[in-house]
Design a protein around this motif. Structure first.
Motif, PDB file in Angstrom:
ATOM      1  N   GLY A  18       0.639  -1.220   0.037  1.00 18.56           N
ATOM      2  CA  GLY A  18       0.034  -0.073   0.130  1.00 18.56           C
ATOM      3  C   GLY A  18       0.617   1.462   0.149  1.00 18.56           C
ATOM      4  N   ASP A  19       2.267   1.198   0.306  1.00 14.84           N
ATOM      5  CA  ASP A  19       3.004   2.387   0.013  1.00 14.84           C
ATOM      6  C   ASP A  19       2.995   2.891  -1.569  1.00 14.84           C
ATOM      7  OD1 ASP A  19       4.502   0.301  -0.468  1.00 14.84           O
ATOM      8  OD2 ASP A  19       6.334   1.263  -0.356  1.00 14.84           O
ATOM      9  N   ASP A  20       3.768   4.090  -1.586  1.00 13.09           N
ATOM     10  CA  ASP A  20       3.555   4.663  -2.790  1.00 13.09           C
ATOM     11  C   ASP A  20       5.433   4.923  -3.273  1.00 13.09           C
ATOM     12  OD1 ASP A  20       3.392   6.306  -5.255  1.00 13.09           O
ATOM     13  OD2 ASP A  20       2.736   8.020  -4.048  1.00 13.09           O
ATOM     14  N   ALA A  21       5.758   3.851  -3.726  1.00 11.79           N
ATOM     15  CA  ALA A  21       7.284   3.589  -3.799  1.00 11.79           C
ATOM     16  C   ALA A  21       7.750   4.825  -4.638  1.00 11.79           C
ATOM     17  CB  ALA A  21       7.801   2.484  -4.511  1.00 11.79           C
ATOM     18  N   ASP A  22       7.023   5.369  -5.600  1.00  9.41           N
ATOM     19  CA  ASP A  22       7.458   6.531  -6.611  1.00  9.41           C
ATOM     20  C   ASP A  22       7.122   7.767  -6.421  1.00  9.41           C
ATOM     21  OD1 ASP A  22       5.033   6.098  -7.704  1.00  9.41           O
ATOM     22  OD2 ASP A  22       5.409   5.483  -9.705  1.00  9.41           O
ATOM     23  N   GLY A  23       6.063   7.919  -5.298  1.00  6.80           N
ATOM     24  CA  GLY A  23       5.690   9.328  -5.010  1.00  6.80           C
ATOM     25  C   GLY A  23       4.701   9.966  -6.057  1.00  6.80           C
ATOM     26  N   ASP A  24       4.010   9.316  -6.737  1.00  5.57           N
ATOM     27  CA  ASP A  24       2.974   9.752  -7.792  1.00  5.57           C
ATOM     28  C   ASP A  24       1.551   9.574  -7.381  1.00  5.57           C
ATOM     29  OD1 ASP A  24       2.277   7.191  -7.963  1.00  5.57           O
ATOM     30  OD2 ASP A  24       2.453   6.673  -9.980  1.00  5.57           O
ATOM     31  N   GLY A  25       1.375   9.564  -6.056  1.00  2.00           N
ATOM     32  CA  GLY A  25       0.041   9.552  -5.518  1.00  2.00           C
ATOM     33  C   GLY A  25      -0.683   8.356  -5.775  1.00  2.00           C
ATOM     34  N   LEU A  26      -0.352   7.176  -6.491  1.00  2.00           N
ATOM     35  CA  LEU A  26      -1.012   6.261  -6.333  1.00  2.00           C
ATOM     36  C   LEU A  26      -0.357   4.997  -5.603  1.00  2.00           C
ATOM     37  CD1 LEU A  26      -1.632   5.562 -10.190  1.00  2.00           C
ATOM     38  CD2 LEU A  26      -3.238   5.903  -8.475  1.00  2.00           C
ATOM     39  N   PRO A  27      -1.195   4.202  -4.694  1.00  2.00           N
ATOM     40  CA  PRO A  27      -0.547   3.295  -3.861  1.00  2.00           C
ATOM     41  C   PRO A  27       0.127   2.119  -4.820  1.00  2.00           C
ATOM     42  CG  PRO A  27      -2.762   3.125  -3.480  1.00  2.00           C
ATOM     43  CD  PRO A  27      -2.479   4.216  -4.497  1.00  2.00           C
ATOM     44  N   ASN A  28       1.051   1.382  -4.450  1.00  2.94           N
ATOM     45  CA  ASN A  28       1.790   0.462  -5.333  1.00  2.94           C
ATOM     46  C   ASN A  28       0.583  -0.603  -6.032  1.00  2.94           C
ATOM     47  OD1 ASN A  28       4.244   1.661  -4.952  1.00  2.94           O
ATOM     48  ND2 ASN A  28       4.766   0.074  -3.468  1.00  2.94           N
ATOM     49  N   TYR A  29      -0.117  -1.117  -5.164  1.00  7.45           N
ATOM     50  CA  TYR A  29      -1.310  -2.094  -5.617  1.00  7.45           C
ATOM     51  C   TYR A  29      -2.130  -1.508  -6.855  1.00  7.45           C
ATOM     52  CZ  TYR A  29      -4.807   0.106  -2.892  1.00  7.45           C
ATOM     53  OH  TYR A  29      -5.903   0.971  -2.033  1.00  7.45           O
ATOM     54  N   MET A  30      -1.992  -0.313  -6.857  1.00  2.00           N
ATOM     55  CA  MET A  30      -3.033   0.358  -8.034  1.00  2.00           C
ATOM     56  C   MET A  30      -2.207   0.849  -9.106  1.00  2.00           C
ATOM     57  SD  MET A  30      -5.645   2.296  -5.872  1.00  2.00           S
ATOM     58  CE  MET A  30      -6.954   2.836  -7.364  1.00  2.00           C
ATOM     59  N   ASP A  31      -0.712   0.944  -9.065  1.00  2.00           N
ATOM     60  CA  ASP A  31       0.086   1.396 -10.043  1.00  2.00           C
ATOM     61  C   ASP A  31       0.964   0.270 -10.818  1.00  2.00           C
ATOM     62  OD1 ASP A  31       2.189   2.927 -11.182  1.00  2.00           O
ATOM     63  OD2 ASP A  31       2.758   4.134  -9.405  1.00  2.00           O
ATOM     64  N   ARG A  32       0.851   0.384 -11.944  1.00  2.00           N
ATOM     65  CA  ARG A  32       1.320  -0.477 -12.875  1.00  2.00           C
ATOM     66  C   ARG A  32       2.669  -0.601 -13.023  1.00  2.00           C
ATOM     67  NH1 ARG A  32      -3.733  -0.863 -17.090  1.00  2.00           N
ATOM     68  NH2 ARG A  32      -5.121  -1.888 -15.603  1.00  2.00           N
ATOM     69  N   ASP A  33       3.430   0.493 -12.795  1.00  5.38           N
ATOM     70  CA  ASP A  33       4.932   0.870 -12.714  1.00  5.38           C
ATOM     71  C   ASP A  33       5.257   1.499 -11.365  1.00  5.38           C
ATOM     72  OD1 ASP A  33       7.628   1.237 -13.225  1.00  5.38           O
ATOM     73  OD2 ASP A  33       7.411   2.498 -14.790  1.00  5.38           O
ATOM     74  N   SER A  34       5.203   0.672 -10.428  1.00  7.76           N
ATOM     75  CA  SER A  34       5.138   1.364  -8.935  1.00  7.76           C
ATOM     76  C   SER A  34       6.414   2.171  -8.583  1.00  7.76           C
ATOM     77  CB  SER A  34       4.844   0.172  -8.005  1.00  7.76           C
ATOM     78  OG  SER A  34       6.006  -0.642  -7.957  1.00  7.76           O
ATOM     79  N   ASP A  35       7.561   1.769  -9.441  1.00  9.00           N
ATOM     80  CA  ASP A  35       8.925   2.446  -8.947  1.00  9.00           C
ATOM     81  C   ASP A  35       9.355   3.433 -10.028  1.00  9.00           C
ATOM     82  OD1 ASP A  35       9.486   1.002 -11.224  1.00  9.00           O
ATOM     83  OD2 ASP A  35      11.113  -0.269  -9.965  1.00  9.00           O
ATOM     84  N   ASN A  36       8.149   3.674 -11.282  1.00  7.16           N
ATOM     85  CA  ASN A  36       8.400   4.937 -12.276  1.00  7.16           C
ATOM     86  C   ASN A  36       9.619   4.751 -12.702  1.00  7.16           C
ATOM     87  OD1 ASN A  36       7.028   6.685 -13.670  1.00  7.16           O
ATOM     88  ND2 ASN A  36       7.906   8.500 -12.443  1.00  7.16           N
ATOM     89  N   ASP A  37      10.203   3.530 -13.355  1.00  5.51           N
ATOM     90  CA  ASP A  37      11.338   3.407 -14.122  1.00  5.51           C
ATOM     91  C   ASP A  37      11.130   3.128 -15.518  1.00  5.51           C
ATOM     92  OD1 ASP A  37      10.383   0.675 -13.787  1.00  5.51           O
ATOM     93  OD2 ASP A  37      12.340  -0.003 -13.348  1.00  5.51           O
ATOM     94  N   GLY A  38       9.848   3.151 -16.219  1.00 11.75           N
ATOM     95  CA  GLY A  38       9.561   2.718 -17.260  1.00 11.75           C
ATOM     96  C   GLY A  38       9.341   1.418 -17.651  1.00 11.75           C
ATOM     97  N   VAL A  39       9.511   0.559 -16.638  1.00 13.08           N
ATOM     98  CA  VAL A  39       9.390  -1.085 -16.868  1.00 13.08           C
ATOM     99  C   VAL A  39       8.159  -1.430 -15.744  1.00 13.08           C
ATOM    100  CG1 VAL A  39      10.376  -3.354 -16.640  1.00 13.08           C
ATOM    101  CG2 VAL A  39      11.924  -1.410 -17.231  1.00 13.08           C
TER     102      VAL A  39
END
Length: 86
Positions: A18-39
């Motif tokens: 449930g954290d937001d690893a990349d700080g984009d406002g989406l929790p990781n479980y809702m973010d398809r690129d949770s570290d925002n590295d383009g992969v």
């Protein structure tokens, strides 16, 4: 029925976290690129995502729990190893 994989990346919500690893406002479980590295997280976890949309390829969910049958062990699938590949 609870959606156990909200972003359909093949990684269960509890493994995504449930954290937001990349700080984009989406929790990781809702973010398809949770570290925002383009992969996409699907690819990083060892899954197939040939079109790069972050959804595991050939998504089928026969029991409607949100987890693709291809990665759900109870339905004969193999869970993704979920390594941090970057």
């Amino acid at each position: 029925v609870v959606d156990e994989d909200i972003d359909n990346d093949g990684i269960p919500n509890d493994a995504d976290g449930g954290d937001d690893a990349d700080g984009d406002g989406l929790p990781n479980y809702m973010d398809r690129d949770s570290d925002n590295d383009g992969v996409t997280d699907t690819r990083e976890a060892g899954g197939t995502d040939n079109n790069g949309d972050g959804v595991i390829d050939n998504f089928v969910d026969a029991n409607n729990n949100g987890i693709a049958d291809s990665v759900e062990p109870g339905l004969g699938g193999g869970a993704l190893p979920v390594p941090d590949t970057d």
